[in-house]
Structures are given as C-alpha cells and as structure tokens.
Enzyme design. Structure first.
Site, PDB file in Angstrom:
ATOM      1  N   GLY A  14       0.778  -1.236   0.000  1.00 21.23           N
ATOM      2  CA  GLY A  14       0.000   0.000   0.000  1.00 21.23           C
ATOM      3  C   GLY A  14       0.809   1.286   0.000  1.00 21.23           C
ATOM      4  NE  ARG A  67     -11.802 -13.857 -12.178  1.00 22.31           N
ATOM      5  CZ  ARG A  67     -10.562 -13.858 -11.679  1.00 22.31           C
ATOM      6  NH1 ARG A  67     -10.175 -12.879 -10.895  1.00 22.31           N
ATOM      7  NH2 ARG A  67      -9.718 -14.816 -11.955  1.00 22.31           N
ATOM      8  CG  HIS A 111       0.403  -1.797 -15.811  1.00 20.10           C
ATOM      9  ND1 HIS A 111       0.248  -3.073 -15.290  1.00 20.10           N
ATOM     10  CD2 HIS A 111       1.330  -1.901 -16.790  1.00 20.10           C
ATOM     11  CE1 HIS A 111       1.048  -3.900 -15.946  1.00 20.10           C
ATOM     12  NE2 HIS A 111       1.710  -3.223 -16.856  1.00 20.10           N
ATOM     13  CG  LEU A 146      -4.933  -7.621 -16.879  1.00 22.16           C
ATOM     14  CD1 LEU A 146      -5.628  -7.329 -15.556  1.00 22.16           C
ATOM     15  CD2 LEU A 146      -4.099  -8.889 -16.787  1.00 22.16           C
ATOM     16  CB  THR A 174       9.484   7.374  -6.523  1.00 21.21           C
ATOM     17  OG1 THR A 174      10.166   6.469  -5.677  1.00 21.21           O
ATOM     18  CG2 THR A 174       9.585   8.767  -5.958  1.00 21.21           C
ATOM     19  CD  GLU A 176       3.261   2.572  -9.724  1.00 18.20           C
ATOM     20  OE1 GLU A 176       3.257   2.202  -8.536  1.00 18.20           O
ATOM     21  OE2 GLU A 176       3.135   1.791 -10.680  1.00 18.20           O
TER      22      GLU A 176
HETATM   23  C1  GRF Z   1       2.261  -0.694  -7.865  1.00 18.17           C
HETATM   24  O1  GRF Z   1       3.595  -0.633  -8.246  1.00 18.17           O
HETATM   25  C2  GRF Z   1       1.354  -0.724  -9.047  1.00 18.17           C
HETATM   26  O2  GRF Z   1       1.951  -0.337 -10.229  1.00 18.17           O
HETATM   27  C3  GRF Z   1       0.918  -2.148  -9.170  1.00 18.17           C
HETATM   28  O3  GRF Z   1       0.979  -2.662  -7.862  1.00 18.17           O
HETATM   29  C4  GRF Z   1       1.935  -1.951  -7.103  1.00 18.17           C
HETATM   30  C5  GRF Z   1       1.317  -1.667  -5.784  1.00 18.17           C
HETATM   31  O4  GRF Z   1       2.248  -1.217  -4.847  1.00 18.17           O
HETATM   32  N1  GRF Z   1      -0.385  -2.208  -9.786  1.00 18.17           N
HETATM   33  P1  GRF Z   1       1.770  -0.673  -3.442  1.00 18.17           P
HETATM   34  O5  GRF Z   1       0.997  -1.764  -2.744  1.00 18.17           O
HETATM   35  O6  GRF Z   1       0.921   0.540  -3.694  1.00 18.17           O
HETATM   36  O7  GRF Z   1       3.026  -0.352  -2.717  1.00 18.17           O
END
Ligand code: GRF
Length: 215
Positions: A14, A67, A111, A146, A174, A176
């Site tokens: 997270g 699912r 992603h 996906l 970082t 993201e």
């Molecule tokens: C992220 O790097 C994202 O790109 C991928 O999952 C990862 C989650 O990381 N979908 P975190 O749990 O937010 O640290």
C-alpha cells in the site's frame, strides 16, 4: 461539490495508498478517502489505513465460489459506504466484467509500465531484457480487458544503463506516488471523464495519455 467518496482497493504494502493518504493530509486531494478494502487480512496497507483513521474492510476472495460472487460482495460493501470512485492500488485480483460494468468510468488502476507496452506482470525485468531506453507507469481507466483501458497519465523516466530491476521498481513506484493522486484529482473534480470508451480531459479526447517526464 460532491464529496467524491473514494475507495482504495489493495492486496499488499500500500505505498500508493500512503501517497493518497499523504495528499489528503496535505489538503491536496479532491476526493474523500472513505474506505480501504483488501482481499488479504495481512496486507500492510490495512495498517496504513488504520493509522490514518480510515475505515477498512477485508473480503477474502477464497471465501467465494466465483469471481463474480466475490465482486458482488465488494460492490455491496462499496455501496454501504456510499462510494463513487474506486482506485486499484496493488489489488491483485482480476475484476469480473460485471464489476467493471458497475464502475466503468469511475474505476482507475496504476500499472508499472508505459502501456500499451508490457501489460501483465514482471514489467521491470521485461523492460531491462528488451533494452528499452524509457520506462515508467500509467494510470488508466479499467475496462474488461486487463491493463487495456484508456490511458490517462504516464510518468516516464530514462532507464539508466546500470540500473537493476529492483532499483527500477523503486523509481517507478516513486513516480506512481506523484501521478496517481493527480489523476484521481482530475476524475474527482470532473475534469477527467470516460466517454464512449475513451478518456476525456478538459473536454478533449486523449488519443494518448498526458506524459510527465521524470529523472
Ligand atoms: C504498484 O507498483 C502498481 O503499479 C501495481 O501494484 C503496485 C502496488 O504497490 N499495480 P503498493 O501496494 O501501492 O506499494
């Protein structure tokens, strides 16, 4: 303005959730973090949510026969918290077409690659193996396919010759943490919309995502 009540769905550490929490604490998030939902009870992100005083829920996918049954329980929980927007942040379950249909246009994912390059897993290793000069991360609307929904915002960085996959992963993460809250702000404030299968920002169709350069 609406509260833009937002749920963050996680499965793991997270760090992206933490970025949203930090932005909310700094009063620079246009959404209200109203629920953190995990499919794993041991996800560290739940601790982060607890520390921030956010409501949490755990719904274990293993308790459901299909699912869609799992997804219907998630949706029921989101409804109970009056959720408008859903942020996938390291949520390691593929959502059913039914769920995507319920939330389409209100559902974002991040992603760790410059989509449409490298959908799926192990992106950093694949980038290094291909000798790519650039890498990064993409925030996109989630659709049934996906990692294939319309891209909104990318953070891009040059791949240094000597970098390894672990360091690349850290640097992409970082990025993201910077771009994902910005994309949510666009969505929550109404600047970003999903129209006829395309992302629209400030009334302009995004034929390609907004790209920010990082070092
Ligand atoms: C992220 O790097 C994202 O790109 C991928 O999952 C990862 C989650 O990381 N979908 P975190 O749990 O937010 O640290």
């Amino acid at each position: 303005m609406s509260e833009a009540r937002t749920a963050v769905l996680i499965s793991g550490t997270g760090t992206n959730l933490q970025a949203f929490i930090d932005r909310a604490a700094a009063d620079s998030l246009a959404a209200t973090l109203a629920l953190v939902l995990s499919n794993r009870g041991d996800a560290y992100g739940l601790v982060r949510a607890g520390n921030a005083g956010l409501p949490t829920a755990v719904i274990d996918h293993r308790d459901y026969a299909s699912r869609e049954a799992f997804d219907r329980e998630i949706a029921a929980r989101l409804d109970a918290h009056d959720i408008e927007f859903v942020i996938l942040a390291g949520f390691m379950r593929i959502l059913s077409p039914w769920f995507v249909g319920q939330y389409i246009g209100r559902l974002l994912n991040v992603h760790p690659a410059l989509l449409p390059l490298y959908p799926g897993l192990d992106t950093h290793r694949r980038v290094l193996d291909s000798g790519d000069r650039f890498h990064g991360s993409t925030v996109h609307f989630v659709t049934e396919e996906l990692d294939a929904g319309p891209s909104v915002l990318q953070g891009r960085l040059p791949v240094a010759p000597s970098v390894d996959a672990a360091e690349l992963a850290r640097r992409v993460q970082t990025i993201e943490h910077r771009i994902y809250p910005d994309a949510l702000n666009w969505l929550a404030s109404g600047r970003l919309r999903y129209v006829d299968g395309r992302a629209v920002l400030d009334d302009k169709v995004l034929d390609s995502p907004v790209v920010r350069e990082f070092q």
